[in-house]
Design a protein around this motif. Sequence first.
Motif, PDB file in Angstrom:
ATOM      1  N   ASP A   1       2.110 -43.873 -39.637  1.00 37.12           N
ATOM      2  CA  ASP A   1       2.908 -44.676 -38.696  1.00 37.12           C
ATOM      3  C   ASP A   1       2.030 -45.601 -37.870  1.00 37.12           C
ATOM      4  O   ASP A   1       2.412 -46.740 -37.580  1.00 37.12           O
ATOM      5  CB  ASP A   1       3.699 -43.738 -37.771  1.00 37.12           C
ATOM      6  N   GLN A   2       0.853 -45.144 -37.480  1.00 39.90           N
ATOM      7  CA  GLN A   2      -0.062 -46.015 -36.749  1.00 39.90           C
ATOM      8  C   GLN A   2      -0.506 -47.191 -37.618  1.00 39.90           C
ATOM      9  O   GLN A   2      -0.609 -48.334 -37.143  1.00 39.90           O
ATOM     10  CB  GLN A   2      -1.271 -45.214 -36.273  1.00 39.90           C
ATOM     11  N   ALA A   3      -0.745 -46.889 -38.914  1.00 38.76           N
ATOM     12  CA  ALA A   3      -1.119 -47.981 -39.835  1.00 38.76           C
ATOM     13  C   ALA A   3       0.041 -48.965 -39.998  1.00 38.76           C
ATOM     14  O   ALA A   3      -0.166 -50.198 -39.987  1.00 38.76           O
ATOM     15  CB  ALA A   3      -1.527 -47.394 -41.187  1.00 38.76           C
ATOM     16  N   TYR A   4       1.265 -48.474 -40.138  1.00 39.16           N
ATOM     17  CA  TYR A   4       2.435 -49.358 -40.225  1.00 39.16           C
ATOM     18  C   TYR A   4       2.518 -50.264 -39.002  1.00 39.16           C
ATOM     19  O   TYR A   4       2.754 -51.480 -39.110  1.00 39.16           O
ATOM     20  CB  TYR A   4       3.716 -48.523 -40.321  1.00 39.16           C
ATOM     21  N   THR A   5       2.354 -49.683 -37.831  1.00 39.23           N
ATOM     22  CA  THR A   5       2.459 -50.464 -36.596  1.00 39.23           C
ATOM     23  C   THR A   5       1.425 -51.585 -36.572  1.00 39.23           C
ATOM     24  O   THR A   5       1.735 -52.732 -36.213  1.00 39.23           O
ATOM     25  CB  THR A   5       2.268 -49.538 -35.388  1.00 39.23           C
ATOM     26  N   LYS A   6       0.203 -51.236 -36.968  1.00 43.21           N
ATOM     27  CA  LYS A   6      -0.846 -52.257 -36.934  1.00 43.21           C
ATOM     28  C   LYS A   6      -0.597 -53.331 -38.004  1.00 43.21           C
ATOM     29  O   LYS A   6      -0.724 -54.540 -37.740  1.00 43.21           O
ATOM     30  CB  LYS A   6      -2.194 -51.577 -37.170  1.00 43.21           C
ATOM     31  N   PHE A   7      -0.205 -52.880 -39.214  1.00 47.33           N
ATOM     32  CA  PHE A   7       0.075 -53.847 -40.291  1.00 47.33           C
ATOM     33  C   PHE A   7       1.182 -54.818 -39.882  1.00 47.33           C
ATOM     34  O   PHE A   7       1.014 -56.054 -39.936  1.00 47.33           O
ATOM     35  CB  PHE A   7       0.499 -53.114 -41.576  1.00 47.33           C
ATOM     36  N   VAL A   8       2.319 -54.299 -39.492  1.00 43.90           N
ATOM     37  CA  VAL A   8       3.483 -55.141 -39.246  1.00 43.90           C
ATOM     38  C   VAL A   8       3.249 -56.050 -38.045  1.00 43.90           C
ATOM     39  O   VAL A   8       3.669 -57.211 -38.040  1.00 43.90           O
ATOM     40  CB  VAL A   8       4.740 -54.264 -39.048  1.00 43.90           C
ATOM     41  N   SER A   9       2.555 -55.525 -37.029  1.00 40.86           N
ATOM     42  CA  SER A   9       2.266 -56.374 -35.867  1.00 40.86           C
ATOM     43  C   SER A   9       1.435 -57.578 -36.275  1.00 40.86           C
ATOM     44  O   SER A   9       1.729 -58.718 -35.877  1.00 40.86           O
ATOM     45  CB  SER A   9       1.533 -55.545 -34.792  1.00 40.86           C
TER      46      SER A   9
END
Length: 885
Positions: free
Chosen positions: A699-707
């Motif tokens: 989830d942390q990776a998703y947040t960083k990717f999408v941001s």
Amino acid sequence: MAKSSADDDELRRACEAAIEDTKQSLVMSIRVVKGRGVWGKSGKLGRHMAKPRVLALSTKSKGQQTKAFLRVLKYSTGGVLEPAKLYKLKHLSKVEVITNDPTGCTFTLGFDNLRSQSVAPPQWTMRNIDDRNRLLLCILNICKDVLGRLPKVVGIDVVEMALWAKENKPTVTNQRSVQDGPVPATVTESDLKVTVEKELVSQVEEEDMEALLGTYVMGIGEAEAFSERLKRELHALEAANVHAILESEPLIDEVLQGLEAASSCVDDMDEWLGIFNLKLRHMREDIESIETRNNKLEMQSVNNKALIEELDKLLERLRVPSEYAACLTGGLFDEARMIQNVEACEWLAGALRGLEVPHLDPTYANMRAVREKRAELEKLKTTFVRRASEFLRNYFASLVDFMISDKSYFSQRGQLKRPDHADLRYKCRTYARLLQHLKSLDNNCLGPLRKAYCSSLNLLLRREAREFANELRASTKASRNPTVWLEASTGSSQNVNAADTSTVSEAYAKMLTIFIPLLVDESSFFAHFMCFEVPTLVPPGGVANGNKSGNNDDGDDDDLGIMDIDDNDGKNGKTSVELAALNESLQDLLDGIQEDFYAVVDWAYKIDPLRCISMHGITERYLSGQKADAAGFVRLLLGDLESRISLQFSRFVDEACHQIERNERNVRQMGVLSYIPRFATLATRMEQYIQGQSRDLVDQAYTKFVSIMFVTLEKIAQTDPKYADIILLENYAAFQNSLYDLANVVPTLAKFYHQASEAYEQACTRYISTIIYSQFERLFQFARRIEDLMYTITPEEIPFQLGLSKMDLRKMLKASLSGVDKSIALMYKKLQKYLTSEELLPSLWDKCKKEFLDKYESFAQLVAKIYPTENFPSVEEMRTLLASM
């Protein structure tokens, strides 16, 4: 003679009414007068006034037992009888007629259960002697019949009572009341007969009294003459007695002579007794002196015997058995001699404890022999501890050197070898009890032994881990996946999911499966073997987190097979100092082995960075299974592995984000950006790799990717404002389409899905407004000017404003709405011209028509209000036109 109150039927009924609730039967009721000291010494009335009362005798039957009561009833204010006091006749002890009353009608009744015997009992006064005799006879009869005994009678002659009863016998009849029914007589005839003739005076006594009285019937009518006669007879009898005494004088002289002779004998005997008493006193003193000397000798003998026994016990404590002394100073430590060594240790520990004050009498503690023997035992202890410590250090080193020299013990090319320490622990377990005794003898000797064991075993564990990790990587077949996941230049034909890298995470899991239980077992074995007072790590045979592939061969390695040798070993010795020492030793035991785990992690990252997700989950699962304090280093190792995996994955995420940011450097990009669909592919694979509790990492990776993706998309859109909204709506739509399925199951992606949906709607609204105004700008500009003026002037004044007259309205309508179908067709062509995603065109055209119709409806309402007489196409006509296109 006046009628007695005992025969008064009305009085009897009144008394029965008063005691009706008690279920008692009335025997007699009679009126009396109550007083205290009515007749004093002077025969005058006392201070107390007489009070009228009624005495009632009653009985109550309960089974075969009958109880008798004396009730005192008094008159209330209304003249009604009511109970005042109740006495039980079984406690009647005395009936006394007061002698101070010359009439003889006053008497007292004494009860032995009255609380205060110091208070004079009440005095009852009757009207006449007949009433008194009648009541007292009734009381005595009841006591004899019911209680079987008679109270003491004082002040009245029983014979007189009997004569009175006999004389008044005819007057006592059974009385019946016709109106009120049967009423028992006050004193029945049978009662009087039984009492007088059989109980008070027997028939024989009565005859004797009659004969006696007949002897003195001499026709003398005066008592004084009878008294004089009795006196004369008494004097005659006394004179006869004196004459008899005088006639016996010679006999008295003989008796006196005998008494004098006996007195002389008594004096002689008294003298002899004095002599004997003196001799006996001297003899008693001699006996006491002899007993005193004898007691002292006996006490001395007992003390000497006890002293000898105590000295024998002390000498037994001080004696050192030769076999133990030889074993402690020069015995061997091979396995066959361990029983003798342990016995010698136990004896030495017991001997040292026996010379301490709690176990030895404090008076012996400072004796020279005891101090010398204590010094000798301390010397024996020091010698044995030094010899045993040196042997164990060499023994640990030789065991490990032997195992390291055998290459077949470690993993080799083409063959993974599971470490097996069963033989090593078996050999060490032989000396486990010796270590416990060394701890009890000298706790300080364990420090060097622990360091020696850790230093030797650390070499073996690091060699096993290094050989196992090298062969594990060499034997694992896996294709390298590209690390460029979101690069814009990557061709769409390249399939990034083609390579299967599951063997990488399986290899890492195998490394943990083999070595984590091994390290936990080693930590537990070390803690017990080296006598740390800490709780058990895991149950015998237990494997962290329940892995079935654990080392079953070493299932019972935690069981040292020894008993606790002192009381403290069986207790919970979990202290901060002990745990700190244990963790420090475990650091020495296992330090350096983490490098081989790091090498496996780095190798797996190079093959497939996404495998960090799987490895993170595997590590978390093992970490959650390590709860015992003695496994501190294992938890630190797993924590470091988790941090290293997170760091490697963060490096991958940063590189991917850097690839996304490169897209903004490209000039004039149209259509869907390449990283949008590639992120969907990446997210799909990341979800496949999640194991255990790795959700947060992903989830942390998703947040960083999408941001980064959204920020980069906004920057690219701003490079050409003319096409900014087109780029935004196409890419946000592509983001939603590619992540629709994942967003339904992943909350983090669902949040970004809704964010993209809102951004898409805003971009659509702006772009559609631009298309509409490009064809109908004059129409809606005219409406906007009218709206602005309505805030300041009335609607009727607006047609007279410059540029807003009816003529201006007609010109504007002609210019804007003539050929409106062509203008709408141009709107559609512009919308179609700049869109690269054809699938978005239908929904956008529907939004465009709806927006135009809403704006036109607002314009039509405004014009109809300001210019009611002007004609223009209605909203329905415009809706029909739009529906046909």
